[in-house]
Write a protein that holds these residues in place. Sequence first.
Motif, PDB file in Angstrom:
ATOM      1  N   PHE A  11       0.833  -1.203   0.000  1.00 36.01           N
ATOM      2  CA  PHE A  11       0.000   0.000   0.000  1.00 36.01           C
ATOM      3  C   PHE A  11       0.868   1.253   0.000  1.00 36.01           C
ATOM      4  CE2 PHE A  11      -1.958   3.378   2.566  1.00 36.01           C
ATOM      5  CZ  PHE A  11      -3.032   3.700   1.739  1.00 36.01           C
ATOM      6  N   THR A  14       2.668   1.762  -3.364  1.00 32.77           N
ATOM      7  CA  THR A  14       1.852   2.170  -4.515  1.00 32.77           C
ATOM      8  C   THR A  14       1.147   3.506  -4.310  1.00 32.77           C
ATOM      9  OG1 THR A  14      -0.048   0.889  -3.718  1.00 32.77           O
ATOM     10  CG2 THR A  14       1.440  -0.184  -5.290  1.00 32.77           C
ATOM     11  N   ARG A  15       0.811   3.884  -3.086  1.00 29.55           N
ATOM     12  CA  ARG A  15      -0.007   5.070  -2.863  1.00 29.55           C
ATOM     13  C   ARG A  15       0.718   6.238  -2.194  1.00 29.55           C
ATOM     14  NH1 ARG A  15      -2.802   5.778  -6.264  1.00 29.55           N
ATOM     15  NH2 ARG A  15      -3.928   7.291  -5.041  1.00 29.55           N
ATOM     16  N   ALA A  18       0.839   9.758  -4.136  1.00 28.81           N
ATOM     17  CA  ALA A  18      -0.438  10.478  -4.151  1.00 28.81           C
ATOM     18  C   ALA A  18      -0.776  11.003  -2.755  1.00 28.81           C
ATOM     19  CB  ALA A  18      -1.556   9.569  -4.659  1.00 28.81           C
ATOM     20  N   GLU A  57      -7.053   3.559   1.838  1.00 26.99           N
ATOM     21  CA  GLU A  57      -6.814   4.895   1.298  1.00 26.99           C
ATOM     22  C   GLU A  57      -7.793   5.914   1.878  1.00 26.99           C
ATOM     23  OE1 GLU A  57      -5.528   7.193  -2.712  1.00 26.99           O
ATOM     24  OE2 GLU A  57      -5.763   5.033  -2.729  1.00 26.99           O
ATOM     25  N   ASP A 126      -7.549  15.286  -5.149  1.00 24.58           N
ATOM     26  CA  ASP A 126      -7.663  13.843  -4.935  1.00 24.58           C
ATOM     27  C   ASP A 126      -8.838  13.253  -5.692  1.00 24.58           C
ATOM     28  OD1 ASP A 126      -5.444  13.812  -3.357  1.00 24.58           O
ATOM     29  OD2 ASP A 126      -6.555  13.913  -1.481  1.00 24.58           O
TER      30      ASP A 126
END
Length: 180
Positions: A11, A14-15, A18, A57, A126
């Motif tokens: 997690f 990959t995130r 952002a 998220e 977002d």
Amino acid sequence: MGRADEGFDAFVETRSTALLRTAYLLCAGDRGAAEDLLQDVLERTYGKWRRINTAPEAYVRAALANAAANRWRHRSRRVREAPLEDGVPPSLPGHEQQVADRDALLRALAELPHKMRTVVVLRYFDDLTEAQAAQALGCGVGTIKSQTSRGLARLRDLLDPVGAELTADQDRDRRCAPTS
């Protein structure tokens, strides 16, 4: 390393970019504060990973918004940069103009009240729906709508004060014009 650790690591891998962008905007362009904010939130998230791994998220975005609000409340004063001479940035060609535009947007975001800035960031940077933003902030959709509307209007005023004055004058003239 257990399965939960691997899921958390994946997690974050990959995130994190952002999420860092979100933290950066919530911290009004202070990269160091954004990195600290994200690190603190991810540390707290790790301990709760088994409970939140179905929608991590959304949980982390809500935690970022709340942690940013807490930091803002506890901050004794805000650091302000000196305004540009005459308040008008020089016209720049090409890539330089994009950098100047981004800087102007960050400065304008920093001028918004925290909750308004948070709503604008979640909705437009977002790309959350009104319902998702409301869920992340624990408020109603109506609050998101009103804060979005006011936030965008304030950003327009901050980014183009001359145009905003003309628009307000034109609107007043239109409303005060005699009808036939």
